[in-house]
Design an enzyme around this catalytic site. Structure first.
Site, mmCIF file in Angstrom:
data_model
loop_
_atom_site.group_PDB
_atom_site.id
_atom_site.type_symbol
_atom_site.label_atom_id
_atom_site.label_comp_id
_atom_site.label_asym_id
_atom_site.label_seq_id
_atom_site.Cartn_x
_atom_site.Cartn_y
_atom_site.Cartn_z
ATOM 1 N N SER A 55 -31.191 4.422 -4.060
ATOM 2 C CA SER A 55 -31.260 5.869 -4.285
ATOM 3 C C SER A 55 -32.636 6.282 -4.804
ATOM 4 O O SER A 55 -33.631 6.182 -4.111
ATOM 5 C CB SER A 55 -30.140 6.284 -5.245
ATOM 6 O OG SER A 55 -30.059 7.671 -5.360
ATOM 7 N N HIS A 56 -32.693 6.746 -6.056
ATOM 8 C CA HIS A 56 -33.929 7.273 -6.632
ATOM 9 C C HIS A 56 -34.653 6.253 -7.503
ATOM 10 O O HIS A 56 -35.672 6.581 -8.115
ATOM 11 C CB HIS A 56 -33.609 8.501 -7.497
ATOM 12 C CG HIS A 56 -32.706 8.165 -8.653
ATOM 13 N ND1 HIS A 56 -31.354 8.015 -8.498
ATOM 14 C CD2 HIS A 56 -32.966 7.933 -9.962
ATOM 15 C CE1 HIS A 56 -30.814 7.708 -9.678
ATOM 16 N NE2 HIS A 56 -31.773 7.659 -10.582
ATOM 17 N N ASP B 294 -34.109 12.738 -2.656
ATOM 18 C CA ASP B 294 -34.328 11.417 -3.228
ATOM 19 C C ASP B 294 -34.404 10.383 -2.112
ATOM 20 O O ASP B 294 -34.369 10.722 -0.926
ATOM 21 C CB ASP B 294 -33.252 11.083 -4.261
ATOM 22 C CG ASP B 294 -31.868 10.906 -3.652
ATOM 23 O OD1 ASP B 294 -31.638 11.380 -2.530
ATOM 24 O OD2 ASP B 294 -31.009 10.294 -4.319
#
Length: 472
Positions: free
Chosen positions: A107-108, A241
């Protein structure tokens, strides 16, 4: 493949996904073992078909290949959809009627991190489900079988589905910052179908994230977008993201709209069509959000932070809309109930196109309370939950009431509140404070700082009561 018992580092078995640092506590062997454990569990539930996707990180292709090796060794039929955002995986699972899905992504998180988000039999795996996979792997309780592997091209169908619900009443100019993440190629296709002028930034997938970190919840990561919106005179700017399930929004003046304010705007259109509907906001969200949902005739419900838990809660409550401060926005009134940054961007564009004012005017009419942003305090994964528990025990001993939906959220008599919780995705504690006035915010910050000090954590400088109050 000869399957052997395997022990995961406990730190990577998080509340709603598996995530770690590649080469430190996440290795190829972990991916194989996860495939074996997931495939064995799915076989026990009568399933066989698994969709596998990946983001653009450097380590994702190798981890995905190892994962598939484990899955096919248990007799699973695997379809690879290649590189793309996590919401495209959810779409593929639903479109194909697959029994399970696994996305290779962090993800981020920083570029050297990676992990796995999982669904099985129509629901996300989180909490006890993930720990059960860990126990299965440690015990070597794997089935064996002859699986298969194939490729499924889903991107065009996914883009068409995103656009199906959206019709802009007037052209709008937008800037799209893909952050070198997995959304870039899809955004290039999306904007071809949208009226107006669309400027793309960092749309080439690059797992090194050379321009900025792909986390739209951090203001510094939106600096390029703010500058581009102001330079081009755009109506709105979007950022995503690394795996495209979160969105950041900048208005025509270059002001950032945090997730709770964005959710308050999107709730207007949903509640106009679904009067009285339940809308979920996470524990970090402003009191403004819950008040606004009530004003619009909706039923606001506060939930734990976490994409898997919110998706499950939406299914329980029938909520058509949910969101987090971090930019996860979930729709279940058109597309399947998952967090999809691209779909959220399109829905905001549609809503804005049907108004006569600017985005800055629209969200500028929302109440503005004094608040801190999310304050992140580095804290070892092995310690962070214990620290929150210790803070809760201290509040109990002092007779202070608090909401324990996720961590501790303490409300004051003047409408102010402060929150302390442990991040489920990074080695951090998260603090947030809010009040109606600067004096109220200073008091909330002082209480949060005192609570942190009481459990041996140095408060971050932003909690110093003398600092000027921010506004949401």
């Amino acid at each position: 493949m000869r399957a052997q018992a395997h022990s995961f580092d406990p730190a990577i078995l998080r509340d709603y996904d598996i995530r770690g640092v590649v080469g430190r506590n996440l290795r190829i062997a972990d991916a194989v073992a996860l495939g074996l454990a997931f495939g064995s569990e799915l076989a026990a539930r009568g399933g066989r078909d698994v969709v596998v996707g990946r983001d653009g990180r450097m380590s994702s292709p190798d981890l995905a290949a190892a994962l598939i090796d484990g899955l096919t060794a248990t007799g699973m039929s695997v379809l690879r959809i290649g590189c793309g955002p996590t919401p495209m995986l959810h779409f593929a699972v639903a479109e194909l009627g697959a029994d399970g899905g696994i996305m290779v992504t962090a993800s981020h998180n920083p570029a050297d991190h990676n992990g796995f988000k999982m669904t099985m039999r129509g629901r996300p795996l989180f909490g006890p489900d993930i720990r059960a996979l860990g126990r299965r792997a440690a015990a070597g309780e794997f089935v064996s079988g002859e699986g298969s592997e194939g490729v499924y091209e889903i991107a065009d169908a996914y883009v068409a589905r995103l656009l199906r619900d959206v019709s802009l009443a007037r052209p709008l100019d937008a800037v799209w910052d893909c952050g070198s993440g997995a959304t870039g190629p899809l955004v290039r296709e999306l904007v071809k179908a949208l009226p107006g002028r669309h400027t793309l930034m960092f749309d080439a997938v690059d797992g090194a994230f050379p321009h900025h970190h792909p986390d739209p919840a951090v203001p510094e990561n939106l600096a390029h977008l703010v500058e581009a919106v102001r330079e081009t005179g755009a109506d709105v700017g979007f950022a995503f993201d690394g795996d495209g399930d979160r969105i950041g929004v900048v208005d025509d003046r270059g002001e950032i709209l945090w997730g709770d304010r964005l959710l308050a705007l999107l709730a207007e259109e949903v509640l106009a069509r679904r009067p009285g509907a339940t809308i979920l906001g996470d524990v970090k969200a402003s009191r403004m959000l819950f008040d606004r949902i009530r004003e619009l005739g909706g039923n606001p419900v506060m939930t734990r932070t976490g994409h898997s838990r919110i998706r499950a809660r939406m299914a329980e409550t029938g909520a058509p809309l949910a969101g987090e401060m971090s930019g996860h926005i979930f729709f279940a009134d058109g597309i399947a109930g998952c967090d999809d940054g691209l779909y959220a961007a399109l829905r905001l564009l549609q809503a804005l196109s049907r108004r006569g004012d600017r985005l800055s005017d629209w969200h500028g009419a929302l109440p503005r309370l004094c608040a801190t942003p999310e304050l992140r305090i580095p804290c070892d994964d092995d310690l962070k939950f214990g620290i929150v528990d210790a803070a809760a025990a201290a509040l109990d001993a002092a007779g202070v009431a608090y909401d324990d939906t996720d961590g501790v959220r303490v409300s004051g008599a003047d409408g102010g509140w402060w929150l302390l919780r442990a991040s489920n995705t990074q080695a951090e504690l998260v603090v947030r404070c809010e009040a109606e006035t600067p004096a109220g915010l200073a008091a909330a910050k002082a209480e949060a700082a005192e609570a942190l000090t009481g459990v041996g954590i140095a408060p971050p400088p932003a909690l110093a009561s003398h600092q000027q109050a921010g506004q949401e």
